[in-house]
Design a protein around this motif. Structure first.
Motif, PDB file in Angstrom:
ATOM      1  N   GLY A 106       5.346  -6.483  26.394  1.00  0.00           N
ATOM      2  CA  GLY A 106       3.923  -6.260  26.604  1.00  0.00           C
ATOM      3  C   GLY A 106       3.216  -5.959  25.305  1.00  0.00           C
ATOM      4  N   ARG A 107       1.891  -5.831  25.388  1.00  0.00           N
ATOM      5  CA  ARG A 107       1.109  -5.584  24.176  1.00  0.00           C
ATOM      6  C   ARG A 107       0.498  -4.188  24.144  1.00  0.00           C
ATOM      7  N   ALA A 108       0.664  -3.404  25.198  1.00  0.00           N
ATOM      8  CA  ALA A 108       0.081  -2.060  25.241  1.00  0.00           C
ATOM      9  C   ALA A 108       0.754  -1.154  24.213  1.00  0.00           C
ATOM     10  N   PRO A 109       0.083  -0.090  23.766  1.00  0.00           N
ATOM     11  CA  PRO A 109       0.669   0.769  22.734  1.00  0.00           C
ATOM     12  C   PRO A 109       1.815   1.643  23.221  1.00  0.00           C
ATOM     13  N   GLY A 110       1.833   2.002  24.515  1.00  0.00           N
ATOM     14  CA  GLY A 110       2.887   2.869  25.019  1.00  0.00           C
ATOM     15  C   GLY A 110       2.786   4.295  24.513  1.00  0.00           C
ATOM     16  N   GLY A 111       1.592   4.694  24.114  1.00  0.00           N
ATOM     17  CA  GLY A 111       1.378   6.045  23.594  1.00  0.00           C
ATOM     18  C   GLY A 111       0.012   6.123  22.940  1.00  0.00           C
ATOM     19  N   HIS A 112      -0.282   7.269  22.329  1.00  0.00           N
ATOM     20  CA  HIS A 112      -1.590   7.399  21.696  1.00  0.00           C
ATOM     21  C   HIS A 112      -1.576   6.849  20.275  1.00  0.00           C
ATOM     22  N   HIS A 113      -2.700   6.968  19.584  1.00  0.00           N
ATOM     23  CA  HIS A 113      -2.858   6.277  18.309  1.00  0.00           C
ATOM     24  C   HIS A 113      -1.909   6.781  17.231  1.00  0.00           C
ATOM     25  N   LEU A 114      -1.487   8.054  17.295  1.00  0.00           N
ATOM     26  CA  LEU A 114      -0.584   8.569  16.269  1.00  0.00           C
ATOM     27  C   LEU A 114       0.796   7.929  16.352  1.00  0.00           C
ATOM     28  N   SER A 115       1.282   7.726  17.577  1.00  0.00           N
ATOM     29  CA  SER A 115       2.586   7.064  17.700  1.00  0.00           C
ATOM     30  C   SER A 115       2.489   5.605  17.273  1.00  0.00           C
ATOM     31  N   THR A 116       1.343   4.986  17.514  1.00  0.00           N
ATOM     32  CA  THR A 116       1.145   3.606  17.063  1.00  0.00           C
ATOM     33  C   THR A 116       1.202   3.528  15.544  1.00  0.00           C
ATOM     34  N   ILE A 117       0.553   4.464  14.873  1.00  0.00           N
ATOM     35  CA  ILE A 117       0.574   4.503  13.406  1.00  0.00           C
ATOM     36  C   ILE A 117       2.009   4.685  12.902  1.00  0.00           C
ATOM     37  N   ALA A 118       2.741   5.611  13.528  1.00  0.00           N
ATOM     38  CA  ALA A 118       4.109   5.892  13.088  1.00  0.00           C
ATOM     39  C   ALA A 118       5.036   4.696  13.326  1.00  0.00           C
ATOM     40  N   LEU A 119       4.905   4.052  14.470  1.00  0.00           N
ATOM     41  CA  LEU A 119       5.772   2.919  14.803  1.00  0.00           C
ATOM     42  C   LEU A 119       5.527   1.724  13.887  1.00  0.00           C
ATOM     43  N   GLN A 120       4.304   1.589  13.456  1.00  0.00           N
ATOM     44  CA  GLN A 120       3.964   0.435  12.630  1.00  0.00           C
ATOM     45  C   GLN A 120       3.994   0.759  11.138  1.00  0.00           C
ATOM     46  N   GLY A 121       4.695   1.844  10.801  1.00  0.00           N
ATOM     47  CA  GLY A 121       4.867   2.190   9.395  1.00  0.00           C
ATOM     48  C   GLY A 121       3.568   2.463   8.681  1.00  0.00           C
ATOM     49  N   GLU A 122       2.616   3.029   9.411  1.00  0.00           N
ATOM     50  CA  GLU A 122       1.297   3.366   8.872  1.00  0.00           C
ATOM     51  C   GLU A 122       0.525   2.139   8.416  1.00  0.00           C
ATOM     52  N   ARG A 123       0.944   0.965   8.931  1.00  0.00           N
ATOM     53  CA  ARG A 123       0.210  -0.275   8.654  1.00  0.00           C
ATOM     54  C   ARG A 123      -0.209  -0.856   9.996  1.00  0.00           C
ATOM     55  N   ALA A 124      -1.447  -0.613  10.374  1.00  0.00           N
ATOM     56  CA  ALA A 124      -1.922  -1.023  11.693  1.00  0.00           C
ATOM     57  C   ALA A 124      -1.812  -2.531  11.862  1.00  0.00           C
ATOM     58  N   ARG A 125      -1.305  -2.952  13.030  1.00  0.00           N
ATOM     59  CA  ARG A 125      -1.188  -4.373  13.343  1.00  0.00           C
ATOM     60  C   ARG A 125      -2.092  -4.686  14.524  1.00  0.00           C
ATOM     61  N   ASN A 126      -2.719  -5.807  14.477  1.00  0.00           N
ATOM     62  CA  ASN A 126      -3.642  -6.224  15.523  1.00  0.00           C
ATOM     63  C   ASN A 126      -2.848  -6.709  16.737  1.00  0.00           C
ATOM     64  N   VAL A 127      -3.198  -6.206  17.937  1.00  0.00           N
ATOM     65  CA  VAL A 127      -2.490  -6.649  19.140  1.00  0.00           C
ATOM     66  C   VAL A 127      -2.737  -8.123  19.427  1.00  0.00           C
ATOM     67  N   ASP A 128      -3.704  -8.727  18.749  1.00  0.00           N
ATOM     68  CA  ASP A 128      -3.967 -10.158  18.944  1.00  0.00           C
ATOM     69  C   ASP A 128      -2.804 -11.027  18.462  1.00  0.00           C
ATOM     70  N   ILE A 129      -1.860 -10.430  17.728  1.00  0.00           N
ATOM     71  CA  ILE A 129      -0.690 -11.188  17.297  1.00  0.00           C
ATOM     72  C   ILE A 129       0.301 -11.384  18.444  1.00  0.00           C
ATOM     73  N   PHE A 130       0.093 -10.716  19.570  1.00  0.00           N
ATOM     74  CA  PHE A 130       1.054 -10.754  20.673  1.00  0.00           C
ATOM     75  C   PHE A 130       1.389 -12.175  21.144  1.00  0.00           C
ATOM     76  N   PRO A 131       0.405 -13.059  21.379  1.00  0.00           N
ATOM     77  CA  PRO A 131       0.773 -14.428  21.800  1.00  0.00           C
ATOM     78  C   PRO A 131       1.659 -15.147  20.787  1.00  0.00           C
ATOM     79  N   ASP A 132       1.379 -14.967  19.491  1.00  0.00           N
ATOM     80  CA  ASP A 132       2.219 -15.586  18.462  1.00  0.00           C
ATOM     81  C   ASP A 132       3.619 -14.984  18.466  1.00  0.00           C
ATOM     82  N   GLN A 133       3.700 -13.671  18.735  1.00  0.00           N
ATOM     83  CA  GLN A 133       5.003 -13.025  18.767  1.00  0.00           C
ATOM     84  C   GLN A 133       5.858 -13.531  19.931  1.00  0.00           C
ATOM     85  N   ILE A 134       5.218 -13.884  21.039  1.00  0.00           N
ATOM     86  CA  ILE A 134       5.955 -14.476  22.164  1.00  0.00           C
ATOM     87  C   ILE A 134       6.639 -15.756  21.689  1.00  0.00           C
TER      88      ILE A 134
END
Length: 333
Positions: A106-134
């Motif tokens: 899925g493309r949902a964050p699965g948490g709030h914005h701080l966990s998103t920042i931590a999971l993405q190595g403090e480099r925010a990624r656009n969820v619009d990449i999800f179709p390409d990632q599929i």
């Protein structure tokens, strides 16, 4: 109709995460013996209410503890991760339990914005990449990178004969159309999007726009709902209050542990809040085995559902197991 389980690894009031995971193991083994079709684990971060921060690890453990049931993720929140690494993880699981692994993404964050920042190595990624990632995940699983790909020649190991089944998870029209265009099975999370008409519209869009692919010849729909079954309608209504309390606080921006139904809604005394609870309850399947059987029949007559996945947050673990037993009997597989 097939029936399955979604386990959010919701923690009960007063237990440890270790005890919560022990419940997941016991429940997976129990529903495996009952003949359930799938057992999926969800992904959530930075909350004491939900223990499943790494569904792939838990899924791998449950595959080793069960014999027949398909096990997978519902799901991996793909925009946080490398599609390559996700494909590797699931190839390993598929090698260990051939034919029993599902990859729900899925493309949902699965948490709030701080966990998103931590999971993405403090480099925010656009969820619009999800179709390409599929597309990337499928290419890595099949080792079919395009000739002009910048890392053509890369292998995704281990090399396996039978790949995991990829599902697109969603709660919206956009996810339904994406699954249809990719020719992939679609899992609709009704327990998240319970807006009137939301499921009907999304499933219609998926079926109407479905394009056959090498992965799937015709639409394949799984719907996840909160399902509470007990010996009587009255008992089911009562034990469902633990789940309703979770919804009550979720609407107010808080994730809470599951508490005993005897005190779950004791604080809800305002008439508007009571109406809110009744409205939420309409999106559940609650009742005795006979009542639930009738509700499921009405549901499948109305919607193109191939499989019902139950999420059953009941405080008493034995009552939770009994609910799954009665649900299996109600469906009559």
């Amino acid at each position: 109709m097939k029936i399955s389980v979604l386990d959010q690894t919701q923690l009960l009031e007063g237990i440890t995460a270790e005890e919560g995971f022990a419940h997941s193991v016991e429940l997976a083994k129990y529903v495996d013996k009952l003949g359930y079709h799938r057992y999926w684990l969800s992904e959530h971060h930075s909350t004491d209410a939900l223990a499943g921060s790494s569904p792939e690890i838990l899924a791998s453990h449950l595959l080793a503890k069960t014999d027949h049931i398909k096990v997978g993720t519902g799901g991996v929140m793909l925009p946080h991760y490398s599609a390559y690494k996700v494909a590797e993880n699931f190839k390993v699981m598929s090698a260990l339990a051939t034919g029993r692994v599902d990859m729900g993404v899925g493309r949902a964050p699965g948490g709030h914005h701080l966990s998103t920042i931590a999971l993405q190595g403090e480099r925010a990624r656009n969820v619009d990449i999800f179709p390409d990632q599929i597309d990337q995940v499928l290419e890595y699983l099949e080792d079919t990178l395009p000739e002009n790909h910048p890392i053509r020649g890369l292998e995704t190991t281990p090399v396996i004969d039978r790949k995991p089944e990829l599902w697109i998870l969603g709660t919206s029209n956009s996810s339904a159309i994406l699954a249809a265009e990719k020719g992939l099975p679609y899992a609709f999370a009704q327990f998240i999007n319970y807006q009137p008409g939301g499921m009907e519209q999304a499933l219609k869009l998926y079926v109407d726009n479905f394009t056959p692919s090498k992965y799937l010849e015709k639409p394949k729909v799984l719907v996840t709902m909160k399902v509470i079954v007990a010996s009587t309608d009255q008992k089911a209504e009562k034990i469902a209050e633990s789940a309703l309390r979770f919804n009550y606080y979720l609407h107010r921006g808080r994730l809470t542990r599951v508490v005993d139904s005897e005190k779950a809604l004791s604080h809800v005394i305002n008439p508007s809040e009571k109406r809110e609870m009744e409205s939420v309850k309409e999106t559940y399947i609650i009742g005795s085995k006979e009542t639930v059987a009738q509700k499921i029949k009405e549901l499948t007559n109305k919607f193109p559902i191939d499989e019902l996945m139950a999420i059953t947050p009941i405080y008493d673990f034995e009552e939770r197991k009994r609910s799954f037993k009665l649900l299996k009997e109600a469906v009559g597989e």
